[in-house]
Structures are given as structure tokens and as C-alpha cells.
Design an enzyme around this catalytic site. Structure first.
Site, PDB file in Angstrom:
ATOM      1  N   ASN A   2      41.606  40.528  38.289  1.00  0.00           N
ATOM      2  CA  ASN A   2      40.143  40.465  38.361  1.00  0.00           C
ATOM      3  C   ASN A   2      39.760  40.909  39.769  1.00  0.00           C
ATOM      4  O   ASN A   2      39.898  40.152  40.718  1.00  0.00           O
ATOM      5  CB  ASN A   2      39.663  39.029  38.094  1.00  0.00           C
ATOM      6  CG  ASN A   2      38.167  38.903  38.322  1.00  0.00           C
ATOM      7  OD1 ASN A   2      37.436  39.888  38.281  1.00  0.00           O
ATOM      8  ND2 ASN A   2      37.704  37.684  38.571  1.00  0.00           N
ATOM      9  N   LYS A   9      36.973  41.446  41.041  1.00  0.00           N
ATOM     10  CA  LYS A   9      35.683  40.914  41.528  1.00  0.00           C
ATOM     11  C   LYS A   9      34.884  42.052  42.156  1.00  0.00           C
ATOM     12  O   LYS A   9      34.955  43.184  41.693  1.00  0.00           O
ATOM     13  CB  LYS A   9      35.901  39.758  42.501  1.00  0.00           C
ATOM     14  CG  LYS A   9      36.918  38.740  42.009  1.00  0.00           C
ATOM     15  CD  LYS A   9      36.866  37.451  42.774  1.00  0.00           C
ATOM     16  CE  LYS A   9      38.051  36.584  42.404  1.00  0.00           C
ATOM     17  NZ  LYS A   9      37.869  35.188  42.635  1.00  0.00           N
ATOM     18  N   HIS A  65      33.466  33.675  33.720  1.00  0.00           N
ATOM     19  CA  HIS A  65      34.162  33.370  34.977  1.00  0.00           C
ATOM     20  C   HIS A  65      33.353  32.327  35.756  1.00  0.00           C
ATOM     21  O   HIS A  65      32.128  32.346  35.743  1.00  0.00           O
ATOM     22  CB  HIS A  65      34.335  34.651  35.807  1.00  0.00           C
ATOM     23  CG  HIS A  65      35.291  34.477  36.943  1.00  0.00           C
ATOM     24  ND1 HIS A  65      34.919  33.877  38.125  1.00  0.00           N
ATOM     25  CD2 HIS A  65      36.602  34.781  37.064  1.00  0.00           C
ATOM     26  CE1 HIS A  65      35.972  33.833  38.927  1.00  0.00           C
ATOM     27  NE2 HIS A  65      37.000  34.376  38.308  1.00  0.00           N
ATOM     28  N   GLU A  81      32.651  32.066  38.746  1.00  0.00           N
ATOM     29  CA  GLU A  81      31.698  32.622  39.716  1.00  0.00           C
ATOM     30  C   GLU A  81      30.408  33.039  39.006  1.00  0.00           C
ATOM     31  O   GLU A  81      29.313  32.959  39.575  1.00  0.00           O
ATOM     32  CB  GLU A  81      32.333  33.802  40.471  1.00  0.00           C
ATOM     33  CG  GLU A  81      33.354  33.301  41.484  1.00  0.00           C
ATOM     34  CD  GLU A  81      34.486  34.271  41.769  1.00  0.00           C
ATOM     35  OE1 GLU A  81      34.354  35.469  41.473  1.00  0.00           O
ATOM     36  OE2 GLU A  81      35.522  33.809  42.294  1.00  0.00           O
ATOM     37  N   GLU A 121      41.094  28.319  34.273  1.00  0.00           N
ATOM     38  CA  GLU A 121      40.928  28.515  35.717  1.00  0.00           C
ATOM     39  C   GLU A 121      40.242  27.298  36.342  1.00  0.00           C
ATOM     40  O   GLU A 121      39.004  27.211  36.336  1.00  0.00           O
ATOM     41  CB  GLU A 121      40.065  29.762  35.962  1.00  0.00           C
ATOM     42  CG  GLU A 121      40.683  31.041  35.452  1.00  0.00           C
ATOM     43  CD  GLU A 121      40.248  32.231  36.296  1.00  0.00           C
ATOM     44  OE1 GLU A 121      41.132  32.945  36.771  1.00  0.00           O
ATOM     45  OE2 GLU A 121      39.037  32.428  36.509  1.00  0.00           O
ATOM     46  N   GLY A 133      40.425  31.320  44.475  1.00  0.00           N
ATOM     47  CA  GLY A 133      40.138  31.907  45.791  1.00  0.00           C
ATOM     48  C   GLY A 133      40.291  30.930  46.940  1.00  0.00           C
ATOM     49  O   GLY A 133      39.894  31.210  48.065  1.00  0.00           O
ATOM     50  N   SER A 192      44.436  31.224  42.421  1.00  0.00           N
ATOM     51  CA  SER A 192      45.367  31.407  43.543  1.00  0.00           C
ATOM     52  C   SER A 192      46.803  31.666  43.092  1.00  0.00           C
ATOM     53  O   SER A 192      47.764  31.247  43.751  1.00  0.00           O
ATOM     54  CB  SER A 192      45.309  30.219  44.510  1.00  0.00           C
ATOM     55  OG  SER A 192      44.009  30.103  45.059  1.00  0.00           O
TER      56      SER A 192
HETATM   57  C1  PEP Z   1      39.925  34.830  39.591  1.00  0.00           C
HETATM   58  O1  PEP Z   1      39.147  35.579  40.146  1.00  0.00           O
HETATM   59  O2  PEP Z   1      39.834  34.643  38.372  1.00  0.00           O
HETATM   60  C2  PEP Z   1      40.964  34.173  40.379  1.00  0.00           C
HETATM   61  C3  PEP Z   1      41.821  33.384  39.784  1.00  0.00           C
HETATM   62  O3  PEP Z   1      40.960  34.438  41.720  1.00  0.00           O
HETATM   63  P1  PEP Z   1      42.151  34.072  42.773  1.00  0.00           P
HETATM   64  O4  PEP Z   1      43.436  34.532  42.146  1.00  0.00           O
HETATM   65  O5  PEP Z   1      41.809  34.828  43.999  1.00  0.00           O
HETATM   66  O6  PEP Z   1      42.127  32.591  42.945  1.00  0.00           O
END
Ligand code: PEP
Length: 254
Positions: free
Chosen positions: A13, A15, A98, A100, A170, A176, A216
Site C-alpha cells: 500500500n 499510500k 483503510h 487512514e 490491521e 506506520g 509495521s
Molecule cells: C498500511 O498502510 O496498511 C500499513 C500496514 O502500513 P505500515 O506497513 O507502514 O504500518
């Protein structure tokens, strides 16, 4: 082992990262890496990178995804993109719900459900994100939150359509932040999501649905997470932006 019923999916992803020219450089590095991977490889890119990504990945093992889709077919929805716009552009996957989007753009369980329906009707594969916030985990309501999000998002979705749905668990507190869920925490919730799917759709559908972990995930922690019975790949933010890191994740999933 039921895990063998599912092919793991490693999805980046990106972003709001990478201009089209930057995307070109990264995709050219990723193409040979995906060639030998025994997992599905998806890159979910910003809308402005779709054309570049689709052109460069034609005939390769990399699939292109978007990061959102609107639920209406067309109309006065300034700034939005329809499912048909995505499929015509060559996109085959889309991330929906997501955290975000939920946190910063007022995404709700209702709009997640509408977007999921529109995407599936257009033939897209949906990567549906669910996950609890830190306060919810601390309050002991992780399963309640995740069940609610999952069931709400899948309202009106048939078992047949579930063939094109991936669930990404998630935990919001791990995205992040560098704070990864332990292998056991991630497995516990992914197994719970599979139970929720079994209740709604039956064991066969539940056993065949890909459930990813996201939050992460990186070259150091991926092998442990991906070895778990109910974790079938990852949705990866930060570590999907560097070819070397992504390579390690593809290897861990293979
Ligand atoms: C994500 O954007 O879905 C995500 C898991 O980001 P990160 O791996 O940076 O935590």
C-alpha cells in the site's frame, strides 16, 4: 492444514507516495522479484501512478491495485473515482476501509459496505481493512470491533463474491508506528475473523478466504507472522516502498 487452501497475497500500500516517474523506478526493480515468488504480488498505487503501473506490469506477475473507490457509477462526486474507471484503467485490486480513510476522511462501515459492493460488481478484488484502535484493544473489545466492521462491510455480499474478497486485519495502533502486533496477537484476531466468516458463509468459504495481517510488517518480523496458520500474507505500507524490503517480504511469504 487449511493454510494450503490459500495462496498468500503480499500487497504493497504505497499510500500518498511516489510520483509516476518515481513509481517507474520502483516497479522496474520489483518485476524480477515477483517473478520467482510463490505468492500473489499486488501494488496499490496512487491514482496518478495507475497508468504507469499497468503499462509496466503487463505480462508480469505483479497486479495493480487502487487505494479507494467510490460507490456510485458516475455523477457529481468531485474528486472521486468509480469502479469502472479503475477496471478500464487496468486495475484489478482495490483497498477499501483503510484506517487512514476511516480516521481522516470520514469513512464509515456503511460507506465501506457500499464501496465493497460497487467494487465487486465491477469485477475488482477487494482488500477489505478492519482493525481496532489502541483504546479499543485496551478496553478488551478488539473482537467486538473487528466482528462489527467485518459483518457490516460484508452485508449483502454472497459466498460466491467472497472469492474476490481479501480481509486485511490491521490493528490501527500498529500502522506506520513501528509497533507490530506479536505473532500471537495477529494470529488470534485473524483466526477470529475466520470464525466470523465461517458463521456467515460456512467453513468452505472461510477456509478459502485470504486473511492478511497489516501493521509495521517488515523483513525482520514477516517470517514469524506469515508462518501462522491464519495469516495469509500482508498489507504493507512503509516496507513496500523499498525494493529490498519488499523482496524480503515476498521471500517470507513464499
Ligand atoms: C498500511 O498502510 O496498511 C500499513 C500496514 O502500513 P505500515 O506497513 O507502514 O504500518
Amino acid at each position: 492444514m487449511n493454510k494450503t487452501l490459500r495462496t498468500p497475497v503480499i500487497a504493497g500500500n504505497w499510500k500518498m507516495n511516489k510520483t509516476a516517474s518515481e513509481a517507474e523506478i520502483l516497479i522496474k526493480e520489483l518485476i524480477p522479484l515477483a517473478e520467482n515468488a510463490a505468492c500473489e504480488t499486488v501494488i496499490c498505487v496512487p491514482f496518478t501512478d495507475i497508468s504507469t503501473a499497468v503499462t509496466l506490469t503487463k505480462g508480469t506477475k505483479i497486479k495493480v491495485g487502487a487505494q479507494n473507490v467510490h460507490f456510485k457509477a458516475s455523477g457529481a462526486f468531485t474528486g472521486e473515482i468509480s469502479a469502472k474507471m479503475l477496471t478500464e484503467a487496468g486495475v484489478t485490486y482495490v483497498v477499501i476501509g483503510h484506517s487512514e480513510r476511516r480516521q481522516y476522511f470520514n469513512e464509515t462501515d456503511l460507506t465501506v459496505n457500499r464501496r465493497t459492493k460497487a467494487a465487486l460488481e465491477a469485477g475488482l478484488t477487494v482488500i477489505l481493512c478492519v482493525g481496532e484502535m489502541l483504546s479499543e484493544r485496551e478496553d478488551g473489545i478488539t473482537e467486538t470491533v473487528v466482528e462489527l466492521q467485518t459483518v457490516a462491510a460484508l452485508t449483502g455480499i454472497t459466498a460466491e463474491q467472497m472469492k474476490n474478497v481479501i480481509i486485511a486485519y490491521e490493528p490501527v495502533w500498529a500502522i506506520g508506528t513501528g509497533k507490530v502486533a506479536t505473532d500471537e496477537q495477529a494470529e488470534e484476531v485473524c483466526a477470529f475473523i475466520r470464525k466470523v466468516l465461517e458463521t456467515k458463509y460456512g467453513k468452505e468459504t472461510a477456509d478459502k478466504t485470504v486473511i492478511q495481517y497489516g501493521g509495521s510488517m517488515n523483513p525482520k518480523n514477516a517470517a514469524g507472522l506469515l508462518a501462522k496458520e491464519n495469516i495469509d500474507g500482508g498489507l504493507i505500507g512503509g516496507a513496500s516502498l523499498k525494493a529490498d524490503d519488499f523482496k524480503a517480504l515476498l521471500e517470507a511469504a513464499s
